[in-house]
Design a protein around this motif. Structure first.
Motif, PDB file in Angstrom:
ATOM      1  N   ILE A 196       7.078  20.530 -19.125  1.00 12.97           N
ATOM      2  CA  ILE A 196       7.704  19.210 -19.264  1.00 12.97           C
ATOM      3  C   ILE A 196       7.298  18.306 -18.116  1.00 12.97           C
ATOM      4  O   ILE A 196       6.973  17.130 -18.299  1.00 12.97           O
ATOM      5  CB  ILE A 196       9.237  19.363 -19.334  1.00 12.97           C
ATOM      6  N   LEU A 197       7.281  18.880 -16.912  1.00 15.15           N
ATOM      7  CA  LEU A 197       6.905  18.083 -15.747  1.00 15.15           C
ATOM      8  C   LEU A 197       5.476  17.573 -15.856  1.00 15.15           C
ATOM      9  O   LEU A 197       5.159  16.480 -15.411  1.00 15.15           O
ATOM     10  CB  LEU A 197       7.061  18.908 -14.472  1.00 15.15           C
ATOM     11  N   HIS A 198       4.603  18.373 -16.460  1.00 10.19           N
ATOM     12  CA  HIS A 198       3.219  17.933 -16.613  1.00 10.19           C
ATOM     13  C   HIS A 198       3.104  16.739 -17.542  1.00 10.19           C
ATOM     14  O   HIS A 198       2.153  15.961 -17.447  1.00 10.19           O
ATOM     15  CB  HIS A 198       2.363  19.080 -17.147  1.00 10.19           C
ATOM     16  N   GLY A 199       4.061  16.576 -18.430  1.00 13.28           N
ATOM     17  CA  GLY A 199       3.998  15.461 -19.365  1.00 13.28           C
ATOM     18  C   GLY A 199       4.743  14.220 -18.924  1.00 13.28           C
ATOM     19  O   GLY A 199       4.716  13.207 -19.604  1.00 13.28           O
ATOM     20  N   LEU A 200       5.429  14.291 -17.770  1.00 14.44           N
ATOM     21  CA  LEU A 200       6.196  13.139 -17.309  1.00 14.44           C
ATOM     22  C   LEU A 200       5.267  12.027 -16.835  1.00 14.44           C
ATOM     23  O   LEU A 200       4.306  12.277 -16.120  1.00 14.44           O
ATOM     24  CB  LEU A 200       7.135  13.535 -16.166  1.00 14.44           C
ATOM     25  N   GLY A 201       5.600  10.791 -17.204  1.00 11.44           N
ATOM     26  CA  GLY A 201       4.861   9.637 -16.707  1.00 11.44           C
ATOM     27  C   GLY A 201       5.511   9.075 -15.458  1.00 11.44           C
ATOM     28  O   GLY A 201       6.506   9.609 -14.947  1.00 11.44           O
ATOM     29  N   ILE A 202       4.955   7.977 -14.986  1.00 11.15           N
ATOM     30  CA  ILE A 202       5.482   7.386 -13.749  1.00 11.15           C
ATOM     31  C   ILE A 202       6.856   6.769 -13.973  1.00 11.15           C
ATOM     32  O   ILE A 202       7.581   6.511 -13.019  1.00 11.15           O
ATOM     33  CB  ILE A 202       4.514   6.320 -13.203  1.00 11.15           C
ATOM     34  N   ASP A 203       7.231   6.525 -15.231  1.00  7.57           N
ATOM     35  CA  ASP A 203       8.540   5.935 -15.523  1.00  7.57           C
ATOM     36  C   ASP A 203       9.572   6.992 -15.891  1.00  7.57           C
ATOM     37  O   ASP A 203      10.669   6.652 -16.330  1.00  7.57           O
ATOM     38  CB  ASP A 203       8.427   4.920 -16.666  1.00  7.57           C
ATOM     39  N   SER A 204       9.228   8.263 -15.765  1.00  5.54           N
ATOM     40  CA  SER A 204      10.123   9.333 -16.196  1.00  5.54           C
ATOM     41  C   SER A 204      10.538  10.190 -15.013  1.00  5.54           C
ATOM     42  O   SER A 204       9.825  10.272 -14.009  1.00  5.54           O
ATOM     43  CB  SER A 204       9.435  10.203 -17.255  1.00  5.54           C
ATOM     44  N   TYR A 205      11.677  10.842 -15.167  1.00  8.42           N
ATOM     45  CA  TYR A 205      12.179  11.734 -14.128  1.00  8.42           C
ATOM     46  C   TYR A 205      13.193  12.682 -14.743  1.00  8.42           C
ATOM     47  O   TYR A 205      13.597  12.524 -15.917  1.00  8.42           O
ATOM     48  CB  TYR A 205      12.815  10.939 -12.984  1.00  8.42           C
ATOM     49  N   LEU A 206      13.608  13.687 -13.985  1.00  7.49           N
ATOM     50  CA  LEU A 206      14.622  14.645 -14.419  1.00  7.49           C
ATOM     51  C   LEU A 206      15.922  14.385 -13.673  1.00  7.49           C
ATOM     52  O   LEU A 206      15.920  14.110 -12.478  1.00  7.49           O
ATOM     53  CB  LEU A 206      14.156  16.076 -14.160  1.00  7.49           C
TER      54      LEU A 206
END
Length: 1208
Positions: A1002-1012
């Motif tokens: 999931i972390l590999h697919g996160l963009g710059i506008d995404s976070y956990l």
């Protein structure tokens, strides 16, 4: 009386004398007998040039007439207020007060505030100035002459003509009239001088070159010089210095220089303490001179804001942004002393970035009018402040007003917390700011729960209602303390508790106090011997033991930090540093270690309260109080007591039990966040995070440097290195991680040597601060890293196996019976120190993995033993038994180190993932390595709530959630559904991760506008209730549908949502354009034809929320994303009619995608312990780079697993 005959103007002789700051003798005193004596006392002070005729033949023309621009003071850069506009200027003849026939020609300038005259129109500083406010009248006294009359002085001038005299008189009379009109509008008055501004500091100073002391006043952005205190009262001065072009610096213990482009003023004070106070006042004047008054003038547009809310002084240029009141500079100092939890003080003129349009509008709406209606509703006249009130009176009044709330207007709901909170939630949705102010001031919780999950706080309610001013007011008051009457509780006022029984005296050697850290060594000559007395909470230092008046004093209540530098840091072998709230550092020294220790102990006892006296039980390098945030109490900072001892940071907080010390060398993270004005030191240790705020720059800088030094490696032994949770040196697992990811398949790994210079440079960086070193492929070659690791292990003073046990290990290798040999190894391993034992296991585990790839890297067990035997046993190849030990440990790794099946399985999984990524990276031309560190937030995205955590390939969303909750010590109650969410700010969506999902892909697919973010899933209970009562695993119904035309291309009309029928079952999601009829036996409508679109349900990702710009018809929508076999993403948007319908659809999605297991039946309450260095925790890729850097290895997880390690 016979009138004196005056000579013609052309025959009046010029005064032949050196120009000075002071006028000639007639202006120095009204006493005729003292004229000449006083005059001589002030001669010889340069003022931009010489005006003498008898020196003209002996001096160069450049010295006689320096090329200064005309009217230099007119050309100074603008300060907070523009330079006063000149009403009239020109040459006039001035007559001395004793009536001499000798006229002096003077350049005279009149502006709205002052009448000044100069020797020349090129002079920067006047010979004399007269405050316009002090002029009583202007009168003509004969041909071309007129008098300027003050209360007890008369100044006579002569013009060239009657017409010119008339112009001067009219200009003066108009200026006086306007000044009086302004004075009537202002209530400010100082010592009888109408319209005068209160000075920031005033008193006598010696000026080099002048026999008598001058009276100096720092007023606003100017430094004014007077002959004496009497003339200061009269408003008749010598000159003033505009500080927009000024600079001040210390010269020696009592002297300082005020430097301008035109001259240097060298002042001397009576004591060192006075000098520091003058420096502080003049530095404040410089800051004010370089400020702007634009914000102040806008806020002053409202009448009550033109006067200080506390004392009534005119034109206040400071403000408390949380109390929303405008205050003067003197009151601002007392506000600041109460702490940021009571009043957040900002300058109207200097803090430009603070004053947004919203904040300015808030002050126009509330300001002093509404503020005093609430805070000063019942101030008795006897307790009211005046502009000239003393500092102690101000402090008492302001503490009563804002700390205790003594004069406030009590709200009708005061005392009923629940009703106050409800009223606040209602008020913030309206424009009634005064009501919000009254509710907060009477105890309403600024972060109380509103009862609405969609807008859980008053701030969220205000935002929902579009009340921007309410939002600004709430934000500024998020950490404000509620006024309370029980201020003397020890926990609330622990910082001001002083133990008066502590007393001590003796000689100390002291340097001049400093406003910044002492970076350089202070020589012995810089110390002065002083008799020091510690008594009744005050440390006083005297010139000698017989002196009565101290040179200065330090109050224990003002001490914020006590530091003990290492011996021989300065000229005296033993020194200690005292830091105060006034941002001053005092350095003391002694030759005797015992005497120095005794002084440190006594000073510590004097300023440390009983609450924190346990910190005094051990020797410390640094001791003091700091604002901090910890746990879930991140809304407001509290003040705690800290001591630094070796590599341990001990903390005592006002609430809660005594904390375990932080092991600084075992920190997972040590970083500084925020800008230079608001720095925060973040310390992340296992299970807890501590935020230390830099409220005071000086002592915070000292703490920061000391903590960083203590957290670094302090020596060459293993136990002195930075350590991880598993007691493995960070330097070891940095190298092991990198080689595992980048060098497992590198031919000759560990046998080949790296470049000597690069290896040495890398090793020095790792030894200095291994935690901050990030090894990345392309920047470091694997052979350089492997050589650095070998050299580190070879250079250990005691060796990895220790000198005491080295021979026993070598002897054990000769035992022929394998079982006995392994048993001996296990026994010897147990006898190693903990750090050595953990390091041996981590290293052998790594070598075990390296030899698994021997077909590629040509490094089998025997070859590795040849390399590492002499390295680990430091035998230089002279004893073959060293290689046998290493070979035995690798071959029997599982048995010797008691590696269980679970640990071995995780190790295999992560090595497999790494190799998959390497292969995928090789195919795409991108390969990276380093710690895979992710930032995860708790409850909301903000700096105080972030956690940096290493993510192994095997970590699930449930394990990540529990890890974050463990760090913050958050207990999980029944029906608390804590979940990890993937949030996409650009798409305005979020997705709760299933508890079994692996986090790394999931972390590999996160963009710059995404976070956990980890937070409670409020809808989970309702979803579980629905699923428990629902029969079957299907869901069908109508929903509003909109496609992303750029991706799908279903041929639907563009520009809106359309009704479509959906059927969801365990295998797929189907979309139908319309419905024909309803089957009576099933209740399911019969669709018109084959589905228009069908998607496999396992390949869908469902996100809650729909972008607002798409104008969804309801607020209950979700976004569905489908990734094709070609890794192309498609997405569309669905909206339900009700929130319950949305929950039912989402619950069904989770149910069918995860085979009916939506929530774990028995969720673990124990946090997952993530090993630091075992191969089961090898970290992967950093998430702190660019978006491309984070995305490059996404394809690796779609590739088939390699079979290389399947049979390990």
């Amino acid at each position: 009386m016979t009138k004196k005959e005056e000579p013609p103007v052309s025959r009046v002789p010029r005064a032949v004398r050196v120009a000075s700051l002071l006028s000639e003798g007639e202006e120095l005193s009204d006493d005729q007998g003292d004229e000449e004596e006083d005059d001589q006392a002030y001669e010889g002070i340069p003022n931009g040039g010489w005006h003498t005729s008898h020196l003209s033949s002996s001096l160069p023309s450049s010295l006689l007439s320096p090329q200064l621009p005309p009217h230099p003071m007119d050309q100074l850069p603008g300060g907070p207020t523009p330079i006063a506009q000149v009403i009239k200027s020109g040459w006039l003849d001035k007559n001395p007060p004793q009536g001499s026939y000798i006229y002096q020609k003077r350049w005279v300038r009149l502006d709205v505030d002052y009448l000044r005259y100069f020797d020349s129109n090129k002079d920067a500083y006047s010979k004399r100035f007269i405050s316009v406010a002090c002029i009583s009248r202007v009168a003509a006294i004969g041909d071309q002459k007129f008098e300027v009359i003050t209360n007890n002085r008369t100044f006579a001038f002569r013009a060239e003509s009657d017409a010119e005299r008339k112009e001067w008189m009219q200009a003066l009379q108009q200026a006086v009239a306007e000044q009086r009109a302004r004075a009537r509008l202002s209530s400010a008055s100082l010592l009888g001088v109408q319209g005068s501004e209160l000075p920031d500091r005033a008193g006598s100073l010696e000026l080099r070159g002048i026999k008598n002391k001058l009276y100096v006043a720092v007023v606003g952005d100017k430094v004014q010089l007077y002959k004496n205190l009497e003339e200061y009262h009269l408003g008749i001065g010598i000159t003033f210095i505009d500080m927009s072009v000024g600079n001040v610096k210390e010269v020696d213990r009592r002297s300082f220089d005020l430097t301008t482009p035109y001259r240097i003023f060298s002042f001397s004070a009576e004591t060192e303490l006075e000098k520091e106070q003058w420096l502080e006042a003049m530095q404040g004047a410089i800051a004010e001179a370089l400020s702007t008054s634009e914000v102040a003038e806008r806020i002053w547009a409202v009448a009550p804001n033109r006067f200080c809310a506390d004392c009534g002084a005119a034109q206040p240029d400071w403000a408390s942004i949380n109390l929303c009141v405008v205050i003067c500079k003197r009151c601002a100092g007392e506000h600041r002393g109460m702490g940021a939890g009571v009043s957040k003080v900002r300058s109207l003129k200097m803090d430009r970035k603070v004053w947004t349009e919203t904040l300015i509008e808030l002050f126009l709406q509330l300001g002093n009018g509404a503020g005093n209606c609430f805070w000063a509703a019942s101030v008795p006249p006897s307790e009211a402040l005046q502009p000239h009130s003393s500092s102690s009176a101000r402090r008492r009044h302001l503490e009563a007003k804002y700390l205790e709330g003594k004069y406030r207007r009590y709200h009708p709901l005061f005392g009923n917390q629940e009703e106050l909170d409800k009223a606040l939630c209602a008020a913030v949705t309206t424009t009634d700011l005064a009501e919000t102010q009254a509710l907060l001031g009477c105890g309403a919780g600024v972060n109380c729960f509103s009862g609405d999950p969609e807008a859980p706080t008053p701030l969220a309610l205000a935002e929902q209602a579009g009340q921007t001013l309410q939002m600004e007011f709430l934000r500024n008051n998020r950490t404000t303390e509620v006024p309370r009457l029980d201020l003397m509780k020890p926990l609330e006022k622990h910082y001001s508790v002083v133990l008066p029984t502590v007393s001590h005296s003796g000689f100390l050697y002291k340097t001049a106090s400093a406003a910044k850290l002492l970076q350089d060594r202070r020589a012995r000559e810089e110390f002065s011997r002083r008799w020091c007395v510690l008594s009744d909470g005050v440390l006083s230092y005297y010139e000698n033991e017989r002196a009565v008046t101290p040179n200065g004093e330090i109050r224990a209540s003002e001490i914020v930090c006590l530091a003990v530098p290492p011996p021989d840091t300065h000229g005296f072998e033993h020194t200690f540093e005292v830091y105060t709230e006034g941002e001053r550092l005092y350095l003391f020294g002694l030759e005797s270690a015992d005497l120095a220790r005794e002084w440190v102990k006594c000073i510590a006892k004097a300023f440390v309260p009983p609450l924190a006296e346990d910190l005094l039980a051990r020797d410390f390098e640094r001791l003091g109080r700091l604002p901090y945030k910890a746990g879930l109490s991140l809304q407001r900072a509290q003040e705690g007591w800290f001591s630094l001892t070796g590599s341990e940071l001990h903390a005592i907080f006002p609430e809660g039990p005594c904390e375990e010390p932080l092991q600084l060398r075992k920190l997972q993270e040590l970083s500084v966040q925020g800008d230079s004005e608001n720095q925060v030191l973040v310390l992340v240790e296992r299970r807890r995070t501590l935020y230390i705020q830099g409220e005071r720059r000086l002592d915070f800088a000292g703490w920061l440097g000391s903590i960083q030094k203590a957290a670094a490696s302090s020596g060459d032994t293993l136990s002195e290195q930075q350590l991880g949770d598993s007691d493995i040196p960070v330097i070891v697992y940095r190298c092991v991680d990198y080689i595992t990811q980048c060098g497992l398949t590198s031919e000759g790994i560990y046998r080949k040597s790296g470049q000597t210079s690069k290896t040495q440079q890398l090793l020095e960086s790792l030894r200095q601060d291994a935690r901050s070193v990030r090894l990345k492929e392309g920047e470091q070659h694997v052979d350089n890293v492997s050589s650095a690791l070998k050299r580190f292990l070879r250079d250990l003073p005691d060796g990895l196996f220790t000198r005491a046990q080295r021979l026993f290990w070598l002897e054990a290798s000769e035992i022929e019976d394998e079982k006995e040999k392994i048993s001996r190894y296990r026994g010897l391993l147990a006898r190693l120190p903990p750090v050595n034992r953990a390091t041996v296991k981590a290293l052998i585990s790594h070598l075990y993995c390296v030899q698994c790839f021997s077909d590629t890297n040509q490094m089998n067990t025997h070859n590795l033993a040849i390399v590492f035997g002499p390295t680990l046993f430091q035998t230089d190849g002279q004893d073959y038994k060293a290689g046998h030990v290493v070979e035995d440990l690798i071959n029997h790794y599982v048995v010797v180190f008691s590696v269980d099946e679970e640990e071995l399985r995780k190790q295999r999984e992560e090595i497999t993932a790494i190799v998959k990524m390497r292969v995928a990276g090789t195919a795409s031309g991108t390969q990276h390595a380093g710690d895979f560190i992710c930032t995860v937030y708790l409850e909301e995205k903000k700096a105080e709530a972030e956690q940096h955590i290493k993510i192994p390939a095997s970590m699930t969303a449930e394990e990540l959630t529990l890890e974050i909750l463990d760090r913050r010590s958050v207990s999980i109650r029944e029906k608390d559904y804590w979940t990890c969410f993937e949030v996409n700010e650009r798409e305005e969506t979020e997705r709760p991760l299933h508890f079994s999902e692996k986090v790394l892909p999931i972390l590999h697919g996160l963009g710059i506008d995404s976070y956990l973010v980890v937070k409670k899933y409020q809808s989970m209970e309702a979803m579980l209730l629905y699923l428990s009562s629902h029969v079957g695993d299907t869901k069908h119904g109508m929903m509003k549908f909109r496609e992303d035309r750029s991706l799908l291309g279903l041929g639907l009309p563009s520009g809106g949502f359309h009704d479509r029928y959906f059927i969801l079952n365990s295998s797929c999601l189907r979309l139908y354009k319309e419905i024909r009829s309803q089957r009576p036996w099933s209740g399911v409508p019969e669709t018109s034809h084959r589905p228009e679109k069908e998607w496999p349900v396992k390949s869908l990702r469902v996100y809650l929320g729909v972008k607002k710009k798409l104008r969804p018809p309801t607020c209950w929508g979700f976004t569905v994303v489908h990734e094709t076999e070609k890794h192309e993403k498609q997405q569309w948007y669905l909206c339900c009619e009700t929130q319950m319908e949305l929950r039912e659809w989402f619950a069904t999605f989770l149910f069918v995608q995860h085979d009916g297991l939506v929530w774990p039946s028995e969720p673990s309450r124990v946090s997952r312990v993530v090993p630091e260095v075992r191969m089961g925790s090898v970290s992967l890729i950093p998430l702190r780079g660019s978006e491309n850097e984070m995305r490059r290895s996404v394809a690796a997880f779609a590739a088939d697993p390699l079979s290389l390690l399947r049979n390990m």
